[in-house]
Design a protein around this motif. Structure first.
Motif: not given
Ligand SMILES: CC(C)(COP(=O)(O)OP(=O)(O)OC[C@H]1O[C@@H](n2cnc3c(N)ncnc32)[C@H](O)[C@@H]1OP(=O)(O)O)[C@@H](O)C(=O)NCCC(=O)NCCS
Length: 174
Positions: A90-96, A124-126
């Motif tokens: 997490q926090n490596k941009g993969i979710g994005g 909102p970033k997206f």
């Molecule tokens: C939500 C999730 C998919 C994001 O994946 P990721 O690969 O870490 O996302 P990214 O690296 O693209 O983005 C990370 C950003 O999300 C933010 N973020 C992560 N979890 C967050 C949360 N609970 N609330 C707000 N922001 C959050 C981080 O602060 C970071 O912000 P930045 O880009 O400003 O530094 C991952 O944290 C996850 O699997 N979480 C648990 C499951 C979940 O909650 N899923 C979403 C609901 S369906």
């Protein structure tokens, strides 16, 4: 880090289950994905995995939903749910990357909008905005309406969509 986003295939199902289980710390979302694969709402092209060195480290799913109002007008849309990235990735941009890739494919498939229930500081970033803008309501009671968001994939994709979202029945188990 090099990640690769692609459509999931049968060989990924176990890994996808584990990604959700680890990310959410429970089985509900993992089980929901398994159920949704058998639903009419499922779109194979919109069940995407992120891989790192052939390992599945993230998953995102978009399923078909309807937005329905009192005048019985129905707007087809998509729900982004669930999505998860393995905690150690997490926090490596993969979710994005999963979100942007998914939105691109949804657009190519001619879907007009996407709805998400999630963190209002993240989506909102997206380009997502609170659905209050279009008067679209969640069927779930949520503490902060700002967490219910939508994005238009074409101009005015949600313009006349006022109403309540109807999720696939499988979501009721969550
Ligand atoms: C939500 C999730 C998919 C994001 O994946 P990721 O690969 O870490 O996302 P990214 O690296 O693209 O983005 C990370 C950003 O999300 C933010 N973020 C992560 N979890 C967050 C949360 N609970 N609330 C707000 N922001 C959050 C981080 O602060 C970071 O912000 P930045 O880009 O400003 O530094 C991952 O944290 C996850 O699997 N979480 C648990 C499951 C979940 O909650 N899923 C979403 C609901 S369906």
């Amino acid at each position: 880090m090099m990640e690769y986003i692609r459509q999931e295939n049968k060989a990924d199902f176990n890994d996808v289950f584990k990604v959700h289980q680890l990310a959410f710390g429970q089985d509900n979302e993992a089980n929901l994905v398994d159920l949704l694969r058998h639903s009419n709402a499922f779109i194979p092209e919109l069940s995407l995995v992120a891989t790192f060195e052939t390992k599945v480290v993230g998953h995102i799913l978009f399923t078909k939903i309807k937005i329905i109002n009192d005048y019985k007008s129905i707007t087809e849309s998509l729900a982004l749910a669930p999505m998860a990235v393995r905690p150690d990735f997490q926090n490596k941009g993969i979710g994005g990357q999963l979100i942007n890739h998914g939105l691109k494919i949804a657009k190519e498939l001619r879907y007009k909008s996407v709805i998400v229930l999630g963190h209002k500081d993240y989506y909102p970033k997206f380009g997502f905005e609170p659905t209050t803008k279009w008067n679209i309501k969640s069927p779930f009671s949520i503490s902060d309406t700002g967490n219910f968001m939508g994005i238009e994939l074409i101009a005015d994709g949600l313009k006349n969509a006022v109403g309540m979202v109807k999720y696939p029945d499988e979501f009721e188990m969550l």
